[in-house]
Design a protein around this motif. Structure first.
Motif, short mmCIF file in Angstrom:
data_model
loop_
_atom_site.label_atom_id
_atom_site.label_comp_id
_atom_site.label_asym_id
_atom_site.label_seq_id
_atom_site.Cartn_x
_atom_site.Cartn_y
_atom_site.Cartn_z
N GLN A 518 0.83 -1.21 0.00
CA GLN A 518 0.00 0.00 0.00
C GLN A 518 0.86 1.26 0.00
O GLN A 518 0.53 2.27 -0.63
N VAL A 519 1.98 1.20 0.73
CA VAL A 519 2.89 2.35 0.75
C VAL A 519 3.50 2.57 -0.63
O VAL A 519 3.59 3.71 -1.12
N MET A 520 3.89 1.48 -1.29
CA MET A 520 4.45 1.61 -2.64
C MET A 520 3.42 2.20 -3.60
O MET A 520 3.74 3.06 -4.42
N ARG A 521 2.19 1.74 -3.48
CA ARG A 521 1.15 2.28 -4.36
C ARG A 521 0.93 3.76 -4.08
O ARG A 521 0.72 4.54 -5.01
N LEU A 522 0.99 4.16 -2.82
CA LEU A 522 0.82 5.56 -2.47
C LEU A 522 1.92 6.42 -3.10
O LEU A 522 1.66 7.51 -3.62
N VAL A 523 3.16 5.92 -3.07
CA VAL A 523 4.28 6.68 -3.63
C VAL A 523 4.20 6.75 -5.15
O VAL A 523 4.47 7.79 -5.76
N LEU A 524 3.81 5.62 -5.77
CA LEU A 524 3.79 5.57 -7.23
C LEU A 524 2.60 6.29 -7.85
O LEU A 524 2.64 6.59 -9.05
N ILE A 572 7.19 4.28 -20.10
CA ILE A 572 6.58 3.77 -18.87
C ILE A 572 7.52 2.79 -18.17
O ILE A 572 7.72 2.86 -16.95
N VAL A 573 8.11 1.88 -18.94
CA VAL A 573 9.00 0.88 -18.33
C VAL A 573 10.21 1.56 -17.69
O VAL A 573 10.58 1.27 -16.53
N VAL A 574 10.85 2.49 -18.42
CA VAL A 574 12.02 3.16 -17.88
C VAL A 574 11.65 4.02 -16.67
O VAL A 574 12.38 4.05 -15.66
N ALA A 575 10.51 4.71 -16.75
CA ALA A 575 10.09 5.56 -15.64
C ALA A 575 9.77 4.74 -14.40
O ALA A 575 10.15 5.11 -13.27
N PHE A 576 9.08 3.61 -14.56
CA PHE A 576 8.77 2.77 -13.40
C PHE A 576 10.04 2.19 -12.80
O PHE A 576 10.14 2.04 -11.57
N ALA A 577 10.99 1.84 -13.66
CA ALA A 577 12.25 1.33 -13.13
C ALA A 577 12.96 2.38 -12.28
O ALA A 577 13.58 2.06 -11.25
N ALA A 578 12.83 3.65 -12.70
CA ALA A 578 13.47 4.73 -11.93
C ALA A 578 12.74 5.00 -10.63
O ALA A 578 13.37 5.35 -9.62
N CYS A 579 11.42 4.85 -10.62
CA CYS A 579 10.64 5.15 -9.42
C CYS A 579 10.56 3.99 -8.45
O CYS A 579 10.12 4.15 -7.30
N LEU A 580 10.95 2.81 -8.91
CA LEU A 580 10.77 1.63 -8.08
C LEU A 580 11.63 1.68 -6.83
O LEU A 580 11.18 1.29 -5.74
N TRP A 581 12.88 2.16 -6.96
CA TRP A 581 13.76 2.18 -5.80
C TRP A 581 13.25 3.12 -4.71
O TRP A 581 13.18 2.70 -3.53
N PRO A 582 12.88 4.38 -4.99
CA PRO A 582 12.32 5.22 -3.92
C PRO A 582 11.06 4.63 -3.31
O PRO A 582 10.85 4.72 -2.08
N ALA A 583 10.20 4.00 -4.14
CA ALA A 583 8.97 3.42 -3.61
C ALA A 583 9.28 2.24 -2.68
O ALA A 583 8.68 2.10 -1.60
N ARG A 584 10.21 1.38 -3.08
CA ARG A 584 10.57 0.24 -2.23
C ARG A 584 11.26 0.73 -0.95
O ARG A 584 11.06 0.14 0.12
#
Length: 598
Positions: A518-524, A572-584
């Motif tokens: 849920q926290v990851m979804r909130l950040v993303l 989308i793929v590159v952007a999600f890859a970049a945002c994944l680390w802060p979200a995790r």
């Protein structure tokens, strides 16, 4: 001859002279000549253009506009990225600014301090930019050593450096001013009452961040669409070129001086003797003479077709190449319809021509061209051209490197009009570069004063013809990749900053039972929203750019749905890859540590 106008005239302007003055004076000269010699000069006018414009086009041409627009887009993306980072940094420094203001600092001094910091950042960026520019120019020169002509150099001069410095300093005042003005409006009482707890900067900061991110991704989509369009067109042009096998072909040029070879008969006799001597060399399997090489340009003339009235129309133009009988055999082409040239073609009463498939598709789409008569119109001698009978159709070989489709070409027999400057084309079964000495020896045996020049393999000729397209595509690809990288970095920075600013909020949510997913979804969620807006804006901008710079000769479109979908998936793929680390990282926060934050 007063009607010979196949020459280009070059002149250097006197000190203080202007282009308009030179044009007026030459216009007066042309007017006097038209009155003195009405038969040959009536209606002839002069056109005066700078030499750079003559050979490289005007700065307002679509190609140059496209490159400048791409460069400006990357600059805007970089500036928006830096402005976003400065805005987030200013939000983080809101307590520091509030204390400065409470101690007596005026709004002007705060803005000036932040602009000075931005200027230092821009100066450092300019230094690194200059270094990368020099490195890129060096890499480009090294990469193109084998295919670029000897006069082509890629370098950075003083004007390029001044332009780079001006862009760096100018961007400070345009994009560094927004964060400075934003932070200068800080509510001192509110910030000091917060006790140092940082927020997200308020709705005004969020709007600016959203605007910058949307603009970054929109411009990135446009550049990626332009890169895809250029790549597809470049590939299509290369596929259209795969008609002849350039391997085992050697080309060279010879010029016959007018004082020693003044008549067509003398020039024809020389080329016939040369071809006969070269055919006797065992290492040479085939030889040909041509007025132009494939991919090497051609003479353009007007076209008239027997039985079709063109009295009220401007005649269409076609490329013309004068070739010997063995030309198609030497370059590896076979006549598709009709017959090849023979020894009688070009003589009186045997005026013939062979046309390519592109010519047939344009002027005889539903007819058989064999036996039809055409006339090639010389603008200086519109009524003296003889009618030519089409005797054959050959595959389309590109003569001019521009455009996607090959141009219509008419091949004329060498006997009819032997050129003064001609290319000698040789084919053998091994290394063709070893034939140059043998050919030079045979030419010296015929005429010791004739030089042999521009000795190149056909592979080199083809690579040089593709140089502009290759360099353009490489530059556009690099620009688009830089734009995508900057946009993704910007999205990562905004997401990481949001996680840092909302650490206490995330800790409270997790303490109340929120799960990591849920926290990851909130950040993303915020990143997805900005990404979606950027993609929609990018598609709209792509459609607008295509309409603005529409080129009817292009086979593919920037707004191809399949291409846009692939670009959207890539972003989308590159952007999600970049945002994944802060979200995790946000999902791994310990609630106790987060609640003690700040």
């Amino acid at each position: 001859r007063r009607d010979a106008r196949t020459w280009s005239v070059f002149g250097r302007l006197s000190d203080g002279a202007t282009l308009s003055r030179a044009s007026a004076e030459l216009g007066a000269v042309a007017g006097n000549l038209s009155r003195q010699y009405p038969e040959t000069n009536n209606g002839v006018r002069t056109t005066v253009v700078p030499i750079n414009e003559r050979y490289t086009g005007r700065i307002t041409d679509p190609v140059w506009l496209a490159f400048m627009t791409a460069g400006i887009m990357v600059l805007l993306i970089a500036c928006a990225n830096v402005a976003n980072l400065l805005l987030m940094r200013a939000t983080h420094r809101s307590r520091e600014i509030a204390i400065r203001v409470s101690l007596g600092a005026t709004r002007r001094r705060v803005v000036r301090q932040l602009l000075v910091e931005s200027s230092i950042l821009a100066t450092l960026g300019g230094v690194f930019g200059l270094a990368f520019s020099l490195l890129g120019a060096r890499l480009l020169s090294v990469t193109l050593t084998e295919s670029a002509p000897y006069w082509v150099h890629f370098t950075m001069d003083a004007r390029g450096f001044v332009a780079l410095a001006g862009v760096c300093l100018g961007s400070v005042f345009v994009f560094g001013l927004v964060p400075a003005l934003h932070v200068s409006k800080t509510d001192i009482n509110h910030v000091l009452q917060e006790g140092g707890r940082s927020g997200d900067g308020g709705p005004r900061a969020r709007r600016w961040t959203a605007t910058f991110l949307t603009a970054e991704f929109a411009l990135t989509v446009v550049l990626l669409a332009a890169m895809a369009l250029g790549f597809r067109n470049f590939q299509a042009a290369q596929e259209a070129d795969v008609v002849i096998d350039p391997s085992h072909l050697l080309t060279m040029w010879v010029s016959l001086p007018a004082e020693r070879y003044p008549t067509p008969e003398q020039r024809g006799a020389f080329f016939e003797r040369l071809s006969e001597r070269l055919r006797q060399i065992g290492a040479i399997s085939s030889t040909a003479i041509a007025s132009a090489l494939p991919f090497g340009g051609a003479t353009v003339r007007g076209l008239a077709i027997d039985g079709r009235s063109t009295a009220d129309e401007v005649p269409p133009t076609v490329s013309t190449v004068t070739v010997s009988r063995q030309y198609f055999e030497t370059i590896g082409l076979s006549v598709l319809r009709g017959r090849d040239l023979n020894e009688r073609d070009g003589a009186a009463g045997h005026q013939t021509a062979i046309v390519n498939e592109r010519f047939v598709a344009m002027y005889f789409p539903d007819e058989d061209p064999i036996g039809r008569r055409i006339r090639l119109i010389n603008p200086n001698e519109p009524s003296s051209a003889a009618w030519l009978t089409i005797v054959g159709v050959c595959p389309s070989v590109r003569q001019r490197p521009q455009g996607i489709d090959p141009d219509p070409v008419v091949y004329l027999p060498l006997r009819g009009a032997p050129p003064t400057n001609a290319a000698v084309i040789l084919r053998n079964s091994s290394d063709p570069s070893s034939l140059a000495a043998l050919v030079r020896q045979e030419i010296r045996a015929l005429d010791p004063e004739l030089p042999l020049y521009r000795v190149r393999t056909m592979d080199r000729v083809v690579s040089e013809s593709r140089l502009n397209g290759w360099v353009s595509q490489a530059l556009v690809t690099v620009i688009a990749c830089i734009a995508l990288g900057l946009s993704v970095i910007g999205l990562y920075a905004v997401t990481a900053h949001a996680v840092a600013q909302r650490t206490r909020e995330i800790g409270i949510r997790m303490a109340l039972g929120a799960r990591p997913r849920q926290v990851m979804r909130l950040v993303l969620q915020r990143a997805v929203r900005q990404l979606g807006l950027g993609l929609l804006a990018g598609i709209a901008c792509t459609a607008a750019w295509e309409r603005l710079l529409e080129d009817p000769t292009q086979r593919y479109r920037m707004t191809d749905p399949v291409v846009l979908m692939m670009i959207a998936v890539l972003v989308i793929v590159v952007a999600f890859a970049a945002c994944l680390w802060p979200a995790r990282r946000a999902s791994w926060l310990e609630p106790v540590v987060a609640l003690r934050y700040e």
